[in-house]
Design a protein around this motif. Structure first.
Motif, short mmCIF file in Angstrom:
data_model
loop_
_atom_site.label_atom_id
_atom_site.label_comp_id
_atom_site.label_asym_id
_atom_site.label_seq_id
_atom_site.Cartn_x
_atom_site.Cartn_y
_atom_site.Cartn_z
N GLU A 261 47.41 45.02 41.13
CA GLU A 261 46.90 44.58 39.83
C GLU A 261 45.49 44.01 39.98
O GLU A 261 44.63 44.22 39.12
N TYR A 262 45.27 43.28 41.07
CA TYR A 262 43.95 42.71 41.30
C TYR A 262 42.90 43.81 41.47
O TYR A 262 41.81 43.74 40.89
N VAL A 263 43.23 44.83 42.25
CA VAL A 263 42.29 45.93 42.48
C VAL A 263 41.98 46.67 41.17
O VAL A 263 40.82 47.01 40.89
N GLU B 117 38.19 46.80 39.48
CA GLU B 117 37.53 48.06 39.14
C GLU B 117 37.20 48.12 37.66
O GLU B 117 36.14 48.59 37.26
N ARG B 118 38.11 47.62 36.84
CA ARG B 118 37.89 47.64 35.38
C ARG B 118 36.69 46.78 35.00
O ARG B 118 35.88 47.16 34.16
N CYS B 119 36.56 45.63 35.64
CA CYS B 119 35.48 44.70 35.32
C CYS B 119 34.16 45.07 36.01
O CYS B 119 33.09 44.69 35.54
N GLY B 120 34.25 45.76 37.15
CA GLY B 120 33.05 46.08 37.91
C GLY B 120 32.45 44.88 38.60
O GLY B 120 31.31 44.90 39.06
N SER B 121 33.24 43.81 38.71
CA SER B 121 32.76 42.56 39.29
C SER B 121 33.95 41.71 39.75
O SER B 121 34.91 41.53 38.99
N ILE B 122 33.87 41.21 40.96
CA ILE B 122 34.94 40.33 41.45
C ILE B 122 34.94 39.02 40.67
O ILE B 122 36.01 38.48 40.35
N ASN B 123 33.77 38.52 40.34
CA ASN B 123 33.67 37.26 39.60
C ASN B 123 34.32 37.36 38.22
O ASN B 123 35.10 36.50 37.81
N LYS B 124 34.01 38.45 37.49
CA LYS B 124 34.59 38.65 36.15
C LYS B 124 36.10 38.85 36.25
O LYS B 124 36.87 38.33 35.43
N PRO C 45 36.32 32.89 45.26
CA PRO C 45 36.57 32.96 46.71
C PRO C 45 38.00 33.41 47.04
O PRO C 45 38.21 34.18 47.98
N ASN C 46 38.99 32.91 46.26
CA ASN C 46 40.37 33.30 46.52
C ASN C 46 40.59 34.80 46.31
O ASN C 46 41.30 35.46 47.08
N LEU C 47 40.00 35.35 45.24
CA LEU C 47 40.15 36.78 44.96
C LEU C 47 39.43 37.60 46.04
O LEU C 47 39.95 38.63 46.50
N SER D 121 24.12 44.94 42.15
CA SER D 121 24.47 45.21 40.75
C SER D 121 25.97 45.05 40.48
O SER D 121 26.42 45.16 39.34
N GLY D 122 26.75 44.79 41.53
CA GLY D 122 28.19 44.65 41.37
C GLY D 122 28.92 45.29 42.52
O GLY D 122 28.48 45.21 43.66
N ILE D 123 30.02 45.95 42.22
CA ILE D 123 30.80 46.61 43.26
C ILE D 123 31.03 48.07 42.88
O ILE D 123 30.97 48.44 41.71
N GLN D 124 31.30 48.87 43.90
CA GLN D 124 31.53 50.30 43.68
C GLN D 124 32.67 50.77 44.57
O GLN D 124 32.77 50.39 45.74
#
Length: 307
Positions: free
Chosen positions: A7-9, A13-20, A30-32, A53-56
């Motif tokens: 669910e986290y992954v 991917e949906r948000c394009g950002s770990i922070n969001k 940090p935990n995520l 720019s985010g994650i890919q």
């Protein structure tokens, strides 16, 4: 592997950002991030590439995500199983926008009142109402479509183990026009004349399911709205026309609109009931559907529905 990590992954991917994603999941960033690193270590490959720019997603990440989405979706459906119990005495219904569905539901509630039962009635677009059944948010679904698209939805029903039953056929269509428009004095509108007018239609219907069959182009002459209130406002206040399934005759007087029969249409419109193969409707749902079937028979015979 914990389902939560999948669910986290999916959320990252949906948000394009770990922070969001962390904010949406009510986790600290940090935990995520640590949880993701631990998952990648367990898998033995990287899921995301971190960029300014985010994650890919990596190639491996894309393959992982396609499977994770299926697993997460199936787990959500498993958690929805209690909604399917026939011990529930309420009506649980998602349906496409149609005044007769609403009118008959309210009439049923009035005639068969049970204050201790909380019914669930949702009116939405065709795409969403089918999704509601697939995801088990509601137990039964009512929708209409043209006969030429019936096989398309039968394939979807088969894929998701659903039972799709036709409860009405040969339902007339009408063109809703403002009372103030000169054309409101005509006896009918020919389908060949529709492209001449600005039309308003519901957003949550595929173009190929409705407007294309009516011979229209998906261009700036079509206004898309999300509910029946917006549809009536566009017709009444801005002079748009709308092609709708035949409604109750008293709606024209109440909403400042006139309903004219649409002639020249070769395709037949049908109404369907959709539910899981394994689900047996409870008594109230069954009685409501039977009431609706009788009403739809009158409409297909061009009789005025009972009010």
């Amino acid at each position: 592997m914990d389902i939560k990590m999948m669910e986290y992954v999916v959320e990252i991917e949906r948000c394009g950002s770990i922070n969001k994603a962390a904010k949406n999941l009510y986790l600290s960033q940090p935990n995520l991030s640590n949880a993701l690193k631990n998952l990648e270590s367990e898998l033995g490959y990287t899921l995301f590439v971190r960029k300014n720019s985010g994650i890919q997603l990596t190639n491996a990440g894309r393959i992982f995500l396609s499977s994770a989405k299926i697993i997460v979706s199936e787990m959500q459906k498993i958690h929805q199983i209690p909604r399917m119990f026939t011990e529930h005495k309420n009506i649980s219904l998602s349906c496409t926008y149609y005044s007769v569905f609403m009118h008959e539901f309210l009439r049923f509630k009035k005639e068969i009142s049970q204050e201790d039962i909380e019914d669930n009635f949702k009116e939405t677009g065709l795409i969403q109402t089918i999704q509601d059944i697939i995801e088990r948010h509601y137990r039964i679904c009512l929708f209409y479509c043209f006969e030429c698209n019936e096989s398309k939805y039968q394939k979807i029903a088969k894929k998701y183990n659903l039972n799709m039953q036709c409860i009405a056929s040969n339902i007339p269509l009408q063109v809703m026009v403002p009372q103030t428009h000169p054309i409101s004095r005509k006896k009918s509108i020919d389908i060949a004349d529709l492209p001449r007018y600005n039309l308003v239609n519901y957003q949550n219907f595929d173009f190929s399911d409705w407007l294309q069959i009516l011979g229209l182009e998906n261009d700036n002459r079509v206004l898309y709205v999300f509910d029946r209130g917006g549809l009536f406002d566009a017709v009444r206040e801005s002079g748009y026309f709308s092609v709708i399934i035949k409604s109750h005759p008293d709606y024209s007087a109440q909403n400042g609109c006139v309903f004219l029969p649409l002639v020249g249409l070769k395709e037949q419109l049908k109404v369907f009931l959709l539910q899981e193969n394994s689900y047996q409707m409870n008594d109230r749902e069954h009685r409501f559907v039977q009431q609706l079937i009788h009403c739809m028979k009158d409409i297909s015979a061009n009789k005025s529905p009972k009010t």
